[in-house]
Design a protein around this motif. Sequence first.
Motif, PDB file in Angstrom:
ATOM      1  N   ALA A  88       1.871 -72.249 -57.688  1.00 24.59           N
ATOM      2  CA  ALA A  88       0.447 -72.529 -57.539  1.00 24.59           C
ATOM      3  C   ALA A  88      -0.225 -71.537 -58.794  1.00 24.59           C
ATOM      4  O   ALA A  88      -1.316 -72.141 -59.117  1.00 24.59           O
ATOM      5  N   GLU A  89       0.289 -70.453 -59.010  1.00 27.26           N
ATOM      6  CA  GLU A  89      -0.433 -69.618 -60.128  1.00 27.26           C
ATOM      7  C   GLU A  89      -0.266 -70.373 -61.563  1.00 27.26           C
ATOM      8  O   GLU A  89      -1.278 -70.411 -62.264  1.00 27.26           O
ATOM      9  N   PHE A  90       1.002 -70.905 -61.639  1.00 26.83           N
ATOM     10  CA  PHE A  90       1.106 -71.665 -62.853  1.00 26.83           C
ATOM     11  C   PHE A  90       0.114 -72.701 -63.070  1.00 26.83           C
ATOM     12  O   PHE A  90      -0.483 -73.130 -64.139  1.00 26.83           O
ATOM     13  N   VAL A  91      -0.087 -73.632 -61.989  1.00 22.77           N
ATOM     14  CA  VAL A  91      -1.063 -74.647 -62.089  1.00 22.77           C
ATOM     15  C   VAL A  91      -2.515 -74.156 -62.122  1.00 22.77           C
ATOM     16  O   VAL A  91      -3.131 -74.764 -62.979  1.00 22.77           O
ATOM     17  N   LEU A  92      -2.737 -73.011 -61.449  1.00 20.12           N
ATOM     18  CA  LEU A  92      -4.274 -72.652 -61.809  1.00 20.12           C
ATOM     19  C   LEU A  92      -4.466 -71.904 -63.178  1.00 20.12           C
ATOM     20  O   LEU A  92      -5.520 -71.953 -63.787  1.00 20.12           O
ATOM     21  N   ILE A  93      -3.384 -71.544 -63.749  1.00 21.51           N
ATOM     22  CA  ILE A  93      -3.546 -70.997 -64.894  1.00 21.51           C
ATOM     23  C   ILE A  93      -3.978 -71.859 -66.219  1.00 21.51           C
ATOM     24  O   ILE A  93      -4.755 -71.723 -66.980  1.00 21.51           O
ATOM     25  N   VAL A  94      -3.137 -73.183 -65.876  1.00 20.61           N
ATOM     26  CA  VAL A  94      -3.451 -74.218 -66.763  1.00 20.61           C
ATOM     27  C   VAL A  94      -5.001 -74.719 -66.593  1.00 20.61           C
ATOM     28  O   VAL A  94      -5.609 -75.074 -67.615  1.00 20.61           O
ATOM     29  N   PHE A  95      -5.525 -74.693 -65.493  1.00 22.53           N
ATOM     30  CA  PHE A  95      -7.001 -75.095 -65.224  1.00 22.53           C
ATOM     31  C   PHE A  95      -7.667 -74.027 -65.855  1.00 22.53           C
ATOM     32  O   PHE A  95      -8.708 -74.327 -66.406  1.00 22.53           O
ATOM     33  N   ARG A  96      -7.268 -72.798 -65.682  1.00 21.90           N
ATOM     34  CA  ARG A  96      -8.466 -71.751 -66.252  1.00 21.90           C
ATOM     35  C   ARG A  96      -8.339 -71.836 -67.716  1.00 21.90           C
ATOM     36  O   ARG A  96      -9.222 -71.539 -68.430  1.00 21.90           O
ATOM     37  N   ILE A  97      -6.958 -71.975 -68.496  1.00 23.44           N
ATOM     38  CA  ILE A  97      -6.906 -72.034 -69.887  1.00 23.44           C
ATOM     39  C   ILE A  97      -7.919 -73.362 -70.389  1.00 23.44           C
ATOM     40  O   ILE A  97      -8.514 -73.166 -71.462  1.00 23.44           O
ATOM     41  N   ASN A  98      -7.965 -74.611 -69.391  1.00 21.38           N
ATOM     42  CA  ASN A  98      -8.813 -75.589 -70.149  1.00 21.38           C
ATOM     43  C   ASN A  98     -10.308 -75.041 -69.752  1.00 21.38           C
ATOM     44  O   ASN A  98     -10.924 -75.338 -70.519  1.00 21.38           O
ATOM     45  N   GLU A  99     -10.654 -74.351 -68.812  1.00 15.06           N
ATOM     46  CA  GLU A  99     -12.137 -73.878 -68.712  1.00 15.06           C
ATOM     47  C   GLU A  99     -12.330 -72.845 -70.001  1.00 15.06           C
ATOM     48  O   GLU A  99     -13.434 -73.144 -70.506  1.00 15.06           O
ATOM     49  N   HIS A 100     -11.488 -72.285 -70.370  1.00 13.74           N
ATOM     50  CA  HIS A 100     -11.623 -71.085 -71.516  1.00 13.74           C
ATOM     51  C   HIS A 100     -11.856 -71.829 -72.642  1.00 13.74           C
ATOM     52  O   HIS A 100     -12.591 -71.431 -73.507  1.00 13.74           O
ATOM     53  N   LEU A 101     -10.942 -72.957 -72.910  1.00 13.76           N
ATOM     54  CA  LEU A 101     -10.981 -73.653 -74.231  1.00 13.76           C
ATOM     55  C   LEU A 101     -12.234 -74.481 -74.065  1.00 13.76           C
ATOM     56  O   LEU A 101     -13.122 -74.637 -75.247  1.00 13.76           O
ATOM     57  N   GLY A 102     -12.746 -74.925 -72.964  1.00 15.83           N
ATOM     58  CA  GLY A 102     -14.055 -75.547 -73.004  1.00 15.83           C
ATOM     59  C   GLY A 102     -15.310 -74.763 -73.401  1.00 15.83           C
ATOM     60  O   GLY A 102     -16.074 -75.287 -74.119  1.00 15.83           O
ATOM     61  N   ALA A 103     -15.116 -73.498 -72.884  1.00 15.35           N
ATOM     62  CA  ALA A 103     -16.226 -72.517 -73.401  1.00 15.35           C
ATOM     63  C   ALA A 103     -16.186 -72.222 -74.691  1.00 15.35           C
ATOM     64  O   ALA A 103     -17.209 -71.712 -75.318  1.00 15.35           O
ATOM     65  N   ILE A 104     -14.935 -71.977 -75.214  1.00 16.45           N
ATOM     66  CA  ILE A 104     -15.060 -71.882 -76.723  1.00 16.45           C
ATOM     67  C   ILE A 104     -15.538 -72.876 -77.448  1.00 16.45           C
ATOM     68  O   ILE A 104     -16.141 -72.891 -78.579  1.00 16.45           O
ATOM     69  N   ARG A 105     -15.083 -74.187 -77.060  1.00 17.99           N
ATOM     70  CA  ARG A 105     -15.762 -75.256 -77.741  1.00 17.99           C
ATOM     71  C   ARG A 105     -17.069 -75.333 -77.598  1.00 17.99           C
ATOM     72  O   ARG A 105     -17.800 -75.706 -78.571  1.00 17.99           O
ATOM     73  N   ASN A 106     -17.610 -75.241 -76.467  1.00 16.87           N
ATOM     74  CA  ASN A 106     -19.257 -75.029 -76.411  1.00 16.87           C
ATOM     75  C   ASN A 106     -19.960 -74.154 -77.151  1.00 16.87           C
ATOM     76  O   ASN A 106     -20.983 -74.266 -77.571  1.00 16.87           O
ATOM     77  N   SER A 107     -19.357 -72.896 -77.273  1.00 13.75           N
ATOM     78  CA  SER A 107     -19.880 -71.681 -78.118  1.00 13.75           C
ATOM     79  C   SER A 107     -19.993 -72.124 -79.517  1.00 13.75           C
ATOM     80  O   SER A 107     -20.675 -71.402 -80.335  1.00 13.75           O
ATOM     81  N   GLY A 108     -19.068 -72.869 -79.660  1.00 15.84           N
ATOM     82  CA  GLY A 108     -18.878 -73.252 -81.449  1.00 15.84           C
ATOM     83  C   GLY A 108     -19.889 -74.296 -81.871  1.00 15.84           C
ATOM     84  O   GLY A 108     -19.936 -74.538 -83.004  1.00 15.84           O
TER      85      GLY A 108
END
Length: 96
Positions: free
Chosen positions: A74-94
């Motif tokens: 369950a934590e691995f699945v949640l980590i994948v989605f959390r990484i996606n959220e952080h990458l989206g935030a990085i993309r939006n800040s750029g």
Amino acid sequence: MLSFKDLFQLDRFITPSIIKVFYWLAVGMSVLFGLSGAVSALALMVHNIFGGLFGLFASLLGCVVGVIAARIAAEFVLIVFRINEHLGAIRNSGRM
């Protein structure tokens, strides 16, 4: 919270919302299988005490390992989605 229209639009992921349900189902199944193995091991003790003790130990250990494995999955699945959220935030800040 998850709404009905989110099921048909791919703007929001629903897996992080429902992963807790699957986690608790996996924990419940692990505990039930562990208890089933323990009862079988107790029945085996009538015929072979050492085999029954080994089966009891193995079923209880399997129950604990199953609960831990469900948590890790369950934590691995949640980590994948959390990484996606952080990458989206990085993309939006750029895009400033």
